[in-house]
Design a protein around this motif. Structure first.
Motif, mmCIF file in Angstrom:
data_model
loop_
_atom_site.group_PDB
_atom_site.id
_atom_site.type_symbol
_atom_site.label_atom_id
_atom_site.label_comp_id
_atom_site.label_asym_id
_atom_site.label_seq_id
_atom_site.Cartn_x
_atom_site.Cartn_y
_atom_site.Cartn_z
ATOM 1 N N LEU A 36 38.184 30.536 35.017
ATOM 2 C CA LEU A 36 36.337 30.620 35.480
ATOM 3 C C LEU A 36 35.774 30.295 34.510
ATOM 4 O O LEU A 36 34.775 29.592 34.691
ATOM 5 C CB LEU A 36 37.037 31.410 36.145
ATOM 6 C CG LEU A 36 36.812 31.294 37.730
ATOM 7 C CD1 LEU A 36 38.436 31.791 38.623
ATOM 8 C CD2 LEU A 36 36.147 32.868 38.508
ATOM 9 N N LYS A 40 33.255 27.650 34.711
ATOM 10 C CA LYS A 40 31.781 27.869 34.938
ATOM 11 C C LYS A 40 30.628 27.558 33.908
ATOM 12 O O LYS A 40 29.466 27.157 34.449
ATOM 13 C CB LYS A 40 31.250 29.674 34.524
ATOM 14 C CG LYS A 40 31.671 30.344 36.258
ATOM 15 C CD LYS A 40 31.674 31.649 35.814
ATOM 16 C CE LYS A 40 31.970 32.695 36.376
ATOM 17 N NZ LYS A 40 30.942 33.896 36.679
ATOM 18 N N GLN A 103 39.897 45.734 31.923
ATOM 19 C CA GLN A 103 39.090 44.993 32.882
ATOM 20 C C GLN A 103 39.892 43.656 33.431
ATOM 21 O O GLN A 103 40.532 42.853 33.987
ATOM 22 C CB GLN A 103 38.092 44.490 33.340
ATOM 23 C CG GLN A 103 37.512 45.737 33.792
ATOM 24 C CD GLN A 103 36.233 46.111 32.281
ATOM 25 O OE1 GLN A 103 37.560 46.562 31.342
ATOM 26 N NE2 GLN A 103 34.542 46.794 32.196
ATOM 27 N N THR B 24 32.623 33.611 43.277
ATOM 28 C CA THR B 24 33.448 34.854 43.352
ATOM 29 C C THR B 24 32.957 35.548 43.795
ATOM 30 O O THR B 24 32.245 35.995 44.922
ATOM 31 C CB THR B 24 33.048 34.788 41.673
ATOM 32 O OG1 THR B 24 31.432 35.403 41.537
ATOM 33 C CG2 THR B 24 32.804 34.122 40.351
ATOM 34 N N GLU B 40 25.329 40.690 37.735
ATOM 35 C CA GLU B 40 25.744 39.909 36.769
ATOM 36 C C GLU B 40 25.492 39.892 34.902
ATOM 37 O O GLU B 40 24.120 40.161 35.255
ATOM 38 C CB GLU B 40 25.535 38.282 37.366
ATOM 39 C CG GLU B 40 26.343 37.590 36.366
ATOM 40 C CD GLU B 40 26.269 36.096 37.046
ATOM 41 O OE1 GLU B 40 25.379 35.559 37.636
ATOM 42 O OE2 GLU B 40 27.331 35.018 36.422
ATOM 43 N N GLY B 43 28.625 36.958 33.425
ATOM 44 C CA GLY B 43 29.187 35.940 34.403
ATOM 45 C C GLY B 43 30.786 35.273 33.544
ATOM 46 O O GLY B 43 31.317 34.379 34.436
ATOM 47 N N GLU B 44 30.993 35.910 32.141
ATOM 48 C CA GLU B 44 32.165 35.249 31.622
ATOM 49 C C GLU B 44 33.456 36.201 31.667
ATOM 50 O O GLU B 44 34.656 36.297 30.802
ATOM 51 C CB GLU B 44 31.315 34.951 30.399
ATOM 52 C CG GLU B 44 30.985 33.411 30.236
ATOM 53 C CD GLU B 44 30.767 32.489 29.144
ATOM 54 O OE1 GLU B 44 30.829 31.532 29.220
ATOM 55 O OE2 GLU B 44 30.868 33.146 28.422
ATOM 56 N N GLY B 45 33.050 37.339 31.992
ATOM 57 C CA GLY B 45 33.929 39.047 31.972
ATOM 58 C C GLY B 45 33.668 39.313 30.251
ATOM 59 O O GLY B 45 34.641 40.003 30.650
ATOM 60 N N THR B 51 31.416 45.337 36.687
ATOM 61 C CA THR B 51 33.199 45.899 37.009
ATOM 62 C C THR B 51 33.643 46.151 38.705
ATOM 63 O O THR B 51 32.026 47.005 38.589
ATOM 64 C CB THR B 51 33.413 47.389 36.587
ATOM 65 O OG1 THR B 51 33.125 46.354 35.133
ATOM 66 C CG2 THR B 51 34.643 47.778 35.995
ATOM 67 N N VAL B 59 38.472 45.690 37.647
ATOM 68 C CA VAL B 59 38.381 44.300 36.848
ATOM 69 C C VAL B 59 36.954 43.370 37.347
ATOM 70 O O VAL B 59 36.321 44.083 37.324
ATOM 71 C CB VAL B 59 39.049 43.072 38.674
ATOM 72 C CG1 VAL B 59 40.663 43.623 38.319
ATOM 73 C CG2 VAL B 59 37.918 43.688 39.780
ATOM 74 N N THR B 60 36.958 42.378 36.574
ATOM 75 C CA THR B 60 35.476 41.533 36.058
ATOM 76 C C THR B 60 35.313 41.253 37.619
ATOM 77 O O THR B 60 36.039 39.927 37.539
ATOM 78 C CB THR B 60 35.487 41.131 34.663
ATOM 79 O OG1 THR B 60 36.688 40.532 34.784
ATOM 80 C CG2 THR B 60 35.057 41.920 33.887
ATOM 81 N N CYS B 62 33.527 39.379 38.544
ATOM 82 C CA CYS B 62 32.925 37.590 37.853
ATOM 83 C C CYS B 62 33.196 36.425 38.036
ATOM 84 O O CYS B 62 33.255 35.005 37.756
ATOM 85 C CB CYS B 62 31.759 37.729 37.279
ATOM 86 S SG CYS B 62 31.797 37.517 35.514
ATOM 87 N N LEU B 63 34.593 36.897 37.558
ATOM 88 C CA LEU B 63 36.119 36.117 37.376
ATOM 89 C C LEU B 63 36.939 35.908 38.665
ATOM 90 O O LEU B 63 37.939 35.250 37.947
ATOM 91 C CB LEU B 63 36.792 36.473 36.123
ATOM 92 C CG LEU B 63 35.518 36.173 34.607
ATOM 93 C CD1 LEU B 63 36.733 36.671 33.472
ATOM 94 C CD2 LEU B 63 34.998 34.687 34.454
ATOM 95 N N MET B 64 37.452 36.716 39.111
ATOM 96 C CA MET B 64 37.538 36.041 40.084
ATOM 97 C C MET B 64 36.890 35.419 41.788
ATOM 98 O O MET B 64 36.184 35.700 42.599
ATOM 99 C CB MET B 64 38.161 37.910 41.369
ATOM 100 C CG MET B 64 38.955 38.426 40.717
ATOM 101 S SD MET B 64 39.442 40.161 41.673
ATOM 102 C CE MET B 64 39.920 39.198 42.836
ATOM 103 N N LEU B 65 37.448 34.760 42.296
ATOM 104 C CA LEU B 65 37.376 33.596 42.669
ATOM 105 C C LEU B 65 37.408 34.459 44.413
ATOM 106 O O LEU B 65 38.262 35.201 44.993
ATOM 107 C CB LEU B 65 38.302 32.179 43.669
ATOM 108 C CG LEU B 65 38.245 32.000 41.624
ATOM 109 C CD1 LEU B 65 38.737 30.234 42.285
ATOM 110 C CD2 LEU B 65 37.310 31.222 41.573
#
Lengths: 296, 156
Positions: A36, A40, A103, B24, B40, B43-45, B51, B59-60, B62-65
């Motif tokens: 991702l 991005k 995370q 996301t 946000e 945006g890159e975890g 969180t 989990v972050t 912003c990185l999950m679809l």
């Protein structure tokens, strides 16, 4: 991100079929923690994203007949927290626990860490000294590849169209083996290895040494000359413990053998210096462990 | 534009949504569910401001679809307080002065909650490790760590 078609693979066969049929137009996603970021930043603009996270048959940690096998979709957090792996293969549990943050580790998978194929991948060097095998499944069938041959360049693997990494396996290290993974980072957490060193020493009549490095080459690598040097030193000094001088000599050799690049995290010179320091430290740690267990 | 159908449970409430497939989870939570507590940052975890807890694990988002969250149970910061009563962690953050601009706080609180759910009596080092995926630009972390330790004591 640019719009794409999202498809959730139901199982392994489904995943391979989808990847085969869409070819270059599609990417597989597991934890997504590397993918991702690339999407991005528009480094990757797939038309189709195939979600592997529902392929539960590839999430496992098993042991049978002295062989440990880990499914590619097993999250790094699970590997890090695995009591079994912490006992039997502490080097792998530990290295998985050094990736990113909590995370990230709850999402990221061991398969993803390997298929992203960064030279700095933290699970790679430990798996190389464990002499791991990569199990690949594709629409044409299954094949096995030594992990050493899995990485073909920075960010590149030997996977062809329609193939996914299904698992990695390795022989369970003997109880008296001393394995260590040292990761040098600028920060205490949430950082990529400036240099990583994985060392495995198996004591015996002839000590067996395996050493692998992260972030010093286009791919994670073992260096045979350093392994032989360690083994020779043990043969030479086999009546007394290996001392600091011996470790230092091997470390200097290792440092001379690597040709790292300079990048945002470190210069080539600093990386060579780090190799020298970390190899010496890794040797001392393993040897101390061996001496303590009275097996040298 | 490609869309997907989503069924997610957020803070105990079921949502049935149709969203663009490239969104996301973070975007879905904020834009579709109207839950603005999750932020946000990068945006890159890397910063942890996004969180959330999925099945109890941080989990972050912003990185999950969006599609990857289908069928999951999610807790955002809005789900921490119960019936208007603040969670002990939230009370501790206030009491100890662990909030300045507040941007990192939702993520910090959820990472702390995940820690205490697993380890009710963490050491200072364990607290720092648990929060190492959450960046704060204001406080210097000291009061955040104190707040978590204090909450752990009160919850024991």
């Amino acid at each position: 991100m640019k719009s794409f078609k999202y498809i959730r693979a139901q199982n392994v066969e489904d995943a391979c079929e989808l990847l085969d049929s869409y070819g270059h137009r599609a990417v597989p996603v597991a934890g997504g923690t590397d993918l991702l970021v690339k999407m991005k930043r528009h480094l990757l603009k797939p038309e189709v994203v195939i979600d592997l996270t529902g392929v539960n048959e590839l999430k496992y940690i098993t042991a049978a007949s002295g062989c440990i096998k880990i499914g590619a979709l097993t999250p790094l957090g699970e590997i890090a927290a695995s009591f079994f792996l912490s006992e039997k293969v502490e080097i792998l549990a530990r290295s998985a626990g050094l990736v990113g943050s909590k995370q990230i580790r709850n999402l990221a998978t061991i398969g993803g860490n390997l298929c992203n194929a960064a030279p700095s991948a933290d699970t790679a060097a430990p798996l190389l000294v464990l002499e791991a095998t990569a199990h690949i499944i594709g629409s044409q069938g299954q094949r096995e590849v030594a992990l050493e041959d899995f990485f073909t360049g920075p960010g590149r693997t030997c996977l062809t169209r329609g193939e996914i990494l299904a698992a990695v396996s390795f022989t369970e290290p003997p109880a008296q083996a001393k394995n260590v993974y040292l990761k040098y980072t600028r920060r205490k957490a949430m950082d990529i290895a400036s240099v990583g060193v994985a060392l495995s020493l198996v004591p015996g009549e002839n000590v067996r040494a395996r050493i692998a490095f992260a972030s010093v080459a286009p791919v994670p690598i073992r260096i045979a000359e350093v392994e032989q040097a360690i083994q020779s030193k043990f043969a030479e000094l086999n009546q007394e413990e290996m001392n600091k001088d011996a470790a230092r000599q091997i470390a200097i050799l290792a440092s001379a053998m690597v040709r790292p690049i300079s990048d945002v995290r470190a210069t080539a010179e600093y990386r060579k210096r780090l190799v020298k320091v970390l190899v010496a430290r890794a040797l001392e740690e393993c040897i101390t462990g061996m001496v303590r267990s009275r097996i040298v | 534009m490609e869309t997907i159908d989503l069924k997610i449970k957020v803070n105990g409430i079921n949502y049935c949504l149709t969203v663009p497939s490239h969104k996301t989870l973070l975007q879905v939570l904020r834009e579709e569910c109207g839950l603005m507590g999750t932020k946000e940052g990068c945006g890159e975890g890397e910063c942890g401001a996004c969180t959330v807890l999925i099945d109890g694990k941080t989990v972050t988002s912003c990185l999950m679809l969006a599609g990857q969250a289908n069928g999951k149970e999610i807790m955002t910061i809005e789900g921490l307080a119960k019936n208007g009563e603040l969670h002990p962690l939230q009370k501790a953050f206030i009491d100890k002065g662990a909030v300045q601009c507040g941007f990192c706080s939702p993520g910090m609180l959820l990472s702390a909650k995940a820690l205490l759910d697993e380890n009710a009596k963490p050491s200072e080092l364990e607290v720092k490790e648990a929060l190492s995926g959450n960046t704060c630009r204001c406080t210097g972390y000291k009061k955040i760590v104190e707040a978590v330790l204090s909450a752990a004591e009160n919850m024991a």
